[in-house]
Design a protein around this motif. Structure first.
Motif, PDB file in Angstrom:
ATOM      1  N   SER A   4      38.460  31.763  37.134  1.00 42.14           N
ATOM      2  CA  SER A   4      37.274  30.940  37.340  1.00 42.14           C
ATOM      3  C   SER A   4      36.955  30.915  38.821  1.00 42.14           C
ATOM      4  CB  SER A   4      37.527  29.515  36.834  1.00 42.14           C
ATOM      5  OG  SER A   4      38.550  28.927  37.585  1.00 42.14           O
ATOM      6  N   LYS A   5      35.895  30.249  39.217  1.00 42.61           N
ATOM      7  CA  LYS A   5      35.436  30.321  40.602  1.00 42.61           C
ATOM      8  C   LYS A   5      35.960  29.183  41.464  1.00 42.61           C
ATOM      9  CE  LYS A   5      31.211  32.684  39.217  1.00 42.61           C
ATOM     10  NZ  LYS A   5      29.747  32.646  39.186  1.00 42.61           N
ATOM     11  N   ILE A   6      37.263  28.900  41.365  1.00 38.44           N
ATOM     12  CA  ILE A   6      37.853  27.819  42.141  1.00 38.44           C
ATOM     13  C   ILE A   6      38.482  28.385  43.397  1.00 38.44           C
ATOM     14  CG2 ILE A   6      39.645  26.040  42.162  1.00 38.44           C
ATOM     15  CD1 ILE A   6      39.242  25.808  39.148  1.00 38.44           C
ATOM     16  N   ASN A   7      38.211  27.786  44.534  1.00 42.63           N
ATOM     17  CA  ASN A   7      38.825  28.194  45.787  1.00 42.63           C
ATOM     18  C   ASN A   7      40.153  27.481  45.916  1.00 42.63           C
ATOM     19  OD1 ASN A   7      39.663  28.671  48.350  1.00 42.63           O
ATOM     20  ND2 ASN A   7      37.825  27.905  49.358  1.00 42.63           N
ATOM     21  N   ARG A   8      41.244  28.232  45.775  1.00 39.47           N
ATOM     22  CA  ARG A   8      42.549  27.599  45.771  1.00 39.47           C
ATOM     23  C   ARG A   8      43.193  27.646  47.147  1.00 39.47           C
ATOM     24  NH1 ARG A   8      42.497  29.772  40.654  1.00 39.47           N
ATOM     25  NH2 ARG A   8      43.797  31.556  40.997  1.00 39.47           N
ATOM     26  N   GLY A   9      42.614  26.943  48.116  1.00 38.83           N
ATOM     27  CA  GLY A   9      43.171  26.942  49.453  1.00 38.83           C
ATOM     28  C   GLY A   9      44.310  25.963  49.620  1.00 38.83           C
ATOM     29  N   HIS A 144      49.567  39.775  43.911  1.00 37.19           N
ATOM     30  CA  HIS A 144      49.247  38.343  43.839  1.00 37.19           C
ATOM     31  C   HIS A 144      50.501  37.490  44.055  1.00 37.19           C
ATOM     32  CE1 HIS A 144      45.039  38.392  42.965  1.00 37.19           C
ATOM     33  NE2 HIS A 144      45.155  39.025  41.823  1.00 37.19           N
ATOM     34  N   VAL A 145      51.638  37.959  43.536  1.00 38.38           N
ATOM     35  CA  VAL A 145      52.893  37.229  43.726  1.00 38.38           C
ATOM     36  C   VAL A 145      53.326  37.314  45.186  1.00 38.38           C
ATOM     37  CG1 VAL A 145      55.328  37.089  43.101  1.00 38.38           C
ATOM     38  CG2 VAL A 145      53.625  37.618  41.346  1.00 38.38           C
ATOM     39  N   ALA A 146      53.363  38.532  45.724  1.00 44.21           N
ATOM     40  CA  ALA A 146      53.843  38.752  47.086  1.00 44.21           C
ATOM     41  C   ALA A 146      53.014  38.000  48.118  1.00 44.21           C
ATOM     42  CB  ALA A 146      53.830  40.246  47.398  1.00 44.21           C
ATOM     43  N   LEU A 147      51.714  37.867  47.859  1.00 45.00           N
ATOM     44  CA  LEU A 147      50.803  37.232  48.806  1.00 45.00           C
ATOM     45  C   LEU A 147      50.664  35.725  48.586  1.00 45.00           C
ATOM     46  CD1 LEU A 147      48.071  40.020  48.751  1.00 45.00           C
ATOM     47  CD2 LEU A 147      49.769  39.599  50.549  1.00 45.00           C
ATOM     48  N   GLY A 148      51.403  35.177  47.627  1.00 50.73           N
ATOM     49  CA  GLY A 148      51.404  33.732  47.386  1.00 50.73           C
ATOM     50  C   GLY A 148      50.296  33.237  46.482  1.00 50.73           C
ATOM     51  N   HIS A 149      49.462  34.143  45.970  1.00 50.95           N
ATOM     52  CA  HIS A 149      48.340  33.717  45.129  1.00 50.95           C
ATOM     53  C   HIS A 149      48.830  33.137  43.793  1.00 50.95           C
ATOM     54  CE1 HIS A 149      46.074  37.241  47.268  1.00 50.95           C
ATOM     55  NE2 HIS A 149      46.324  36.227  48.078  1.00 50.95           N
ATOM     56  N   SER A 150      49.860  33.752  43.218  1.00 49.96           N
ATOM     57  CA  SER A 150      50.352  33.313  41.909  1.00 49.96           C
ATOM     58  C   SER A 150      50.954  31.917  41.982  1.00 49.96           C
ATOM     59  CB  SER A 150      51.380  34.307  41.365  1.00 49.96           C
ATOM     60  OG  SER A 150      50.791  35.561  41.104  1.00 49.96           O
ATOM     61  N   ARG A 151      51.610  31.615  43.086  1.00 54.31           N
ATOM     62  CA  ARG A 151      52.170  30.267  43.253  1.00 54.31           C
ATOM     63  C   ARG A 151      51.052  29.230  43.271  1.00 54.31           C
ATOM     64  NH1 ARG A 151      56.913  27.829  45.720  1.00 54.31           N
ATOM     65  NH2 ARG A 151      56.392  25.721  46.383  1.00 54.31           N
ATOM     66  N   ASN A 191      44.479  32.028  32.451  1.00 53.92           N
ATOM     67  CA  ASN A 191      43.016  31.971  32.532  1.00 53.92           C
ATOM     68  C   ASN A 191      42.522  31.525  33.903  1.00 53.92           C
ATOM     69  OD1 ASN A 191      42.226  32.708  29.797  1.00 53.92           O
ATOM     70  ND2 ASN A 191      43.272  30.835  29.184  1.00 53.92           N
ATOM     71  N   ALA A 192      43.424  31.492  34.885  1.00 54.85           N
ATOM     72  CA  ALA A 192      43.033  31.089  36.237  1.00 54.85           C
ATOM     73  C   ALA A 192      42.202  32.191  36.880  1.00 54.85           C
ATOM     74  CB  ALA A 192      44.272  30.795  37.078  1.00 54.85           C
ATOM     75  N   GLN A 193      41.557  31.880  37.990  1.00 54.58           N
ATOM     76  CA  GLN A 193      40.722  32.858  38.685  1.00 54.58           C
ATOM     77  C   GLN A 193      41.034  32.877  40.168  1.00 54.58           C
ATOM     78  OE1 GLN A 193      36.481  32.230  38.535  1.00 54.58           O
ATOM     79  NE2 GLN A 193      36.070  34.386  38.973  1.00 54.58           N
ATOM     80  N   PHE A 194      41.156  34.069  40.703  1.00 55.41           N
ATOM     81  CA  PHE A 194      41.388  34.223  42.127  1.00 55.41           C
ATOM     82  C   PHE A 194      40.077  34.436  42.853  1.00 55.41           C
ATOM     83  CE2 PHE A 194      45.812  34.064  41.765  1.00 55.41           C
ATOM     84  CZ  PHE A 194      46.245  34.870  40.724  1.00 55.41           C
ATOM     85  N   SER A 195      40.089  34.134  44.148  1.00 60.60           N
ATOM     86  CA  SER A 195      38.901  34.315  44.961  1.00 60.60           C
ATOM     87  C   SER A 195      38.668  35.796  45.239  1.00 60.60           C
ATOM     88  CB  SER A 195      39.053  33.565  46.291  1.00 60.60           C
ATOM     89  OG  SER A 195      40.039  34.192  47.092  1.00 60.60           O
ATOM     90  N   GLN A 196      37.486  36.099  45.744  1.00 57.23           N
ATOM     91  CA  GLN A 196      37.147  37.485  46.071  1.00 57.23           C
ATOM     92  C   GLN A 196      38.126  38.051  47.098  1.00 57.23           C
ATOM     93  OE1 GLN A 196      33.024  38.314  46.943  1.00 57.23           O
ATOM     94  NE2 GLN A 196      33.538  39.880  48.452  1.00 57.23           N
ATOM     95  N   SER A 197      38.444  37.262  48.115  1.00 57.71           N
ATOM     96  CA  SER A 197      39.346  37.757  49.155  1.00 57.71           C
ATOM     97  C   SER A 197      40.754  37.986  48.604  1.00 57.71           C
ATOM     98  CB  SER A 197      39.398  36.766  50.328  1.00 57.71           C
ATOM     99  OG  SER A 197      39.902  35.510  49.913  1.00 57.71           O
ATOM    100  N   GLN A 198      41.188  37.121  47.689  1.00 55.90           N
ATOM    101  CA  GLN A 198      42.501  37.297  47.084  1.00 55.90           C
ATOM    102  C   GLN A 198      42.544  38.554  46.229  1.00 55.90           C
ATOM    103  OE1 GLN A 198      42.730  33.429  45.184  1.00 55.90           O
ATOM    104  NE2 GLN A 198      44.279  32.723  46.644  1.00 55.90           N
ATOM    105  N   GLU A 199      41.483  38.783  45.479  1.00 59.26           N
ATOM    106  CA  GLU A 199      41.431  39.973  44.625  1.00 59.26           C
ATOM    107  C   GLU A 199      41.477  41.248  45.456  1.00 59.26           C
ATOM    108  OE1 GLU A 199      42.124  39.841  41.736  1.00 59.26           O
ATOM    109  OE2 GLU A 199      40.740  38.814  40.407  1.00 59.26           O
ATOM    110  N   LEU A 200      40.677  41.296  46.509  1.00 61.23           N
ATOM    111  CA  LEU A 200      40.658  42.485  47.365  1.00 61.23           C
ATOM    112  C   LEU A 200      42.010  42.678  48.054  1.00 61.23           C
ATOM    113  CD1 LEU A 200      37.089  42.258  48.923  1.00 61.23           C
ATOM    114  CD2 LEU A 200      37.905  43.901  47.221  1.00 61.23           C
ATOM    115  N   PHE A 238      41.181  41.416  36.010  1.00 57.47           N
ATOM    116  CA  PHE A 238      40.218  41.784  37.050  1.00 57.47           C
ATOM    117  C   PHE A 238      38.807  41.279  36.760  1.00 57.47           C
ATOM    118  CE2 PHE A 238      42.971  45.780  37.692  1.00 57.47           C
ATOM    119  CZ  PHE A 238      43.838  45.077  38.504  1.00 57.47           C
ATOM    120  N   ASP A 239      38.627  40.366  35.805  1.00 54.76           N
ATOM    121  CA  ASP A 239      37.286  39.885  35.458  1.00 54.76           C
ATOM    122  C   ASP A 239      36.858  38.836  36.467  1.00 54.76           C
ATOM    123  OD1 ASP A 239      34.949  39.307  34.218  1.00 54.76           O
ATOM    124  OD2 ASP A 239      35.843  38.169  32.574  1.00 54.76           O
ATOM    125  N   SER A 240      36.435  39.280  37.642  1.00 52.69           N
ATOM    126  CA  SER A 240      36.090  38.355  38.701  1.00 52.69           C
ATOM    127  C   SER A 240      35.228  39.056  39.724  1.00 52.69           C
ATOM    128  CB  SER A 240      37.355  37.825  39.373  1.00 52.69           C
ATOM    129  OG  SER A 240      38.050  38.889  39.987  1.00 52.69           O
TER     130      SER A 240
END
Length: 258
Positions: A4-9, A144-151, A191-200, A238-240
């Protein structure tokens, strides 16, 4: 993973998720149960400050619950054998956690990875992609795990489930979570969503990972191209944003040394 379009900062994002889920706290007559709001808010704060030990337990328990909910391919199943073979030379650990690769038997096109190294690939994705493309997907998820996104995604999933409970029924600690609550958290994570910068960043992590391992990188590009052809709503992974076609171009640029 469908996002989804949540900014998880950090805490701000978790607080926002908590507030969005507070609709279930409303009393009859349109009033808002302040006790329930405070309970949900406190759980949101707790989610943002989960200790490493709590996160380990939460991811372990959530992964176990997801494995019980879904049909796992057996050790000798052709999907498991193929996955084991194509993972040779790929990382066996990430951020100190041993990676555990398994296949879910479903037509869905998806894959995800939790912070504890729990990596799950869906048979529908393996049917659609060749080995190089599957490696690219898994490299992305490991990224995503290595970069801390999954946490961070797990923190938000925990806060979301806490906010929806919101009436004091949510466990006061990770160890107190019920089987049902773990199921809700697992589903929220998937069903969570990562940001554009996280995906790239995860895309580029996968590219660099494959480069270091001496493996073909073209699968990242062709995998994105296949996902782009599926159309909206037919693929979870990758649906984002940015769209798959743009991400394929990013990999093409990297292959060209741009």
């Amino acid at each position: 993973m469908k996002f989804s379009k949540i900014n998880r900062g950090g805490l701000t994002a978790i607080a926002a998720v908590t507030l969005l889920a507070l609709g279930g706290c409303a009393q009859k007559g349109g009033g808002m149960n302040v006790d329930n709001m405070l309970n949900a808010g406190m759980m949101g704060v707790q989610a943002a400050t989960l200790s490493d030990a709590d996160m380990q337990q939460l991811t372990n328990d959530s992964c176990t619950k997801m494995d019980k909910t879904n049909k796992l391919a057996g050790a000798k199943d052709k999907y498991s054998v193929r996955l084991a073979n194509l993972m040779k030379g790929m990382p066996s650990s990430v951020n100190g956690a041993t990676i555990n690769y398994k296949v879910y038997m479903t037509k869905d096109v998806n894959a995800w990875a939790m912070a504890n190294g729990c990596v799950r690939v869906y048979s529908g994705l393996m049917d659609m992609m060749n080995d190089d493309e599957v490696r690219g997907v898994i490299g992305h998820e490991v990224g995503h795990v290595a970069l801390g996104h999954s946490r961070k995604a797990m923190q938000v999933a925990y806060a979301t489930a806490a906010a929806r409970a919101a009436a004091g029924s949510f466990g006061g600690s990770v160890g107190a979570l019920t089987d049902s609550q773990l199921g809700d958290i697992g589903e929220a994570f998937v069903n969570a969503q990562f940001s554009q910068s996280q995906e790239l960043a995860a895309d580029n992590y996968s590219f660099d990972l494959l480069t270091k391992a001496g493996m073909k990188r073209e699968g990242l590009k062709t995998g994105f191209e296949k996902l782009a052809k599926l159309g909206n709503g037919q693929s979870s992974v990758f649906d984002s944003h940015p769209p798959s076609a743009e991400r394929a171009q990013n990999i093409a640029n990297r292959l060209a040394g741009k």
